[in-house]
Design a protein around this motif. Structure first.
Motif, short mmCIF file in Angstrom:
data_model
loop_
_atom_site.label_atom_id
_atom_site.label_comp_id
_atom_site.label_asym_id
_atom_site.label_seq_id
_atom_site.Cartn_x
_atom_site.Cartn_y
_atom_site.Cartn_z
N SER A 91 65.59 51.14 40.50
CA SER A 91 65.82 52.02 41.64
C SER A 91 65.23 53.42 41.44
O SER A 91 65.24 54.23 42.37
N GLU A 92 64.70 53.69 40.27
CA GLU A 92 64.15 55.01 39.98
C GLU A 92 62.69 55.16 40.41
O GLU A 92 62.13 56.24 40.31
N ILE A 93 62.07 54.07 40.85
CA ILE A 93 60.66 54.11 41.23
C ILE A 93 60.53 53.97 42.74
O ILE A 93 61.48 53.64 43.44
N THR A 94 59.31 54.19 43.23
CA THR A 94 59.00 53.98 44.64
C THR A 94 58.06 52.79 44.74
O THR A 94 57.06 52.72 44.03
N VAL A 95 58.41 51.86 45.63
CA VAL A 95 57.57 50.68 45.84
C VAL A 95 57.21 50.63 47.31
O VAL A 95 58.07 50.80 48.18
N LYS A 96 55.92 50.42 47.58
CA LYS A 96 55.44 50.32 48.95
C LYS A 96 54.64 49.03 49.07
O LYS A 96 53.86 48.70 48.18
N ALA A 97 54.87 48.31 50.17
CA ALA A 97 54.23 47.01 50.35
C ALA A 97 53.34 47.01 51.58
O ALA A 97 53.68 47.59 52.61
N SER A 98 52.22 46.31 51.45
CA SER A 98 51.33 46.09 52.58
C SER A 98 51.00 44.61 52.63
O SER A 98 50.54 44.03 51.65
N SER A 99 51.22 44.02 53.79
CA SER A 99 50.94 42.59 53.97
C SER A 99 49.57 42.36 54.59
O SER A 99 49.33 41.33 55.22
N HIS A 100 48.68 43.29 54.42
CA HIS A 100 47.32 43.17 54.95
C HIS A 100 46.42 42.39 53.99
O HIS A 100 46.57 42.50 52.77
N LYS A 101 45.49 41.67 54.54
CA LYS A 101 44.44 41.04 53.72
C LYS A 101 43.41 42.12 53.40
O LYS A 101 42.99 42.87 54.28
N VAL A 102 43.02 42.21 52.16
CA VAL A 102 42.03 43.19 51.74
C VAL A 102 40.64 42.68 52.15
O VAL A 102 40.25 41.57 51.80
N THR A 103 39.94 43.51 52.91
CA THR A 103 38.58 43.19 53.32
C THR A 103 37.68 44.39 53.03
O THR A 103 38.18 45.50 52.77
N LYS A 104 36.39 44.20 53.12
CA LYS A 104 35.48 45.33 52.89
C LYS A 104 35.63 46.38 53.99
O LYS A 104 35.33 47.55 53.78
N GLU A 105 36.14 45.98 55.16
CA GLU A 105 36.34 46.92 56.25
C GLU A 105 37.60 47.79 56.06
O GLU A 105 37.63 48.93 56.52
N ASN A 106 38.64 47.27 55.40
CA ASN A 106 39.89 48.03 55.33
C ASN A 106 40.26 48.50 53.93
O ASN A 106 41.26 49.18 53.76
N ILE A 107 39.49 48.15 52.93
CA ILE A 107 39.89 48.46 51.55
C ILE A 107 40.06 49.96 51.33
O ILE A 107 40.99 50.39 50.65
N HIS A 108 39.21 50.76 51.92
CA HIS A 108 39.33 52.21 51.71
C HIS A 108 40.58 52.77 52.36
O HIS A 108 41.23 53.66 51.81
N ASP A 109 40.96 52.24 53.51
CA ASP A 109 42.21 52.68 54.16
C ASP A 109 43.42 52.25 53.35
O ASP A 109 44.38 53.00 53.20
N LEU A 110 43.39 51.02 52.82
CA LEU A 110 44.53 50.52 52.05
C LEU A 110 44.70 51.24 50.72
O LEU A 110 45.81 51.38 50.23
N LEU A 111 43.59 51.68 50.15
CA LEU A 111 43.65 52.27 48.81
C LEU A 111 43.44 53.78 48.80
O LEU A 111 43.36 54.37 47.73
N ASN A 112 43.41 54.41 49.93
CA ASN A 112 43.22 55.87 50.00
C ASN A 112 44.57 56.56 49.85
O ASN A 112 45.13 57.08 50.79
N LYS A 113 45.10 56.56 48.62
CA LYS A 113 46.45 57.07 48.38
C LYS A 113 46.54 57.92 47.12
O LYS A 113 47.59 58.02 46.52
N ASN A 114 45.45 58.52 46.69
CA ASN A 114 45.46 59.31 45.46
C ASN A 114 46.01 58.49 44.29
O ASN A 114 46.92 58.92 43.58
#
Length: 127
Positions: A91-114
């Motif tokens: 419970s001391e950590i933060t977990v975030k989930a995405s149910s998106h399929k990784v594609t070359k079109e969306n990878i930068h949006d999915l991974l643009n999180k510092n």
């Protein structure tokens, strides 16, 4: 710090190192046979923020190697199921989930999180 006290037996690992780990953000692409143990250990170790990215669903034929899931979760989103498990594990950590399929079109949006690290635990070459 009691939770992580065994880490301090490792050469070069201190309370300060644990605090630094708690500030790290790591994305894991894939919550299957490779990703589930990675996710479990990252959460147990106290990694600050973990992003889970997986579009697939839990299936009976994978339970022998995807040890994070149970029969009760069959047909549930792997990302969401893994999220719930990891939040219960630590419970001391933060977990975030995405149910998106990784594609070359969306990878930068999915991974643009510092992110500090991206772990590819996918099971196909396209991803």
């Amino acid at each position: 710090m009691e939770r992580y006290s065994r880490h301090f037996n490792l050469p070069g690992f201190s309370k300060e190192t644990q605090v630094e780990l708690s500030k790290k953000s790591i994305a894991v692409i894939g919550a299957g046979g490779l990703g589930t143990p990675v996710l479990q250990y990252l959460a147990a170790a106290g990694t600050g923020t973990i992003y889970i990215i997986d579009h697939d669903r839990v299936s009976l034929s994978n339970l022998q190697r995807q040890v994070l899931f149970t029969e009760e979760q069959i047909e549930e989103s792997k990302a969401q199921s893994a999220n719930a498990y990891l939040n219960n594990l630590n419970s001391e950590i933060t977990v975030k989930a995405s149910s998106h399929k990784v594609t070359k079109e969306n990878i930068h949006d999915l991974l643009n999180k510092n992110l500090d690290l991206i772990i590819d635990a996918s099971d196909n070459f396209e991803t």
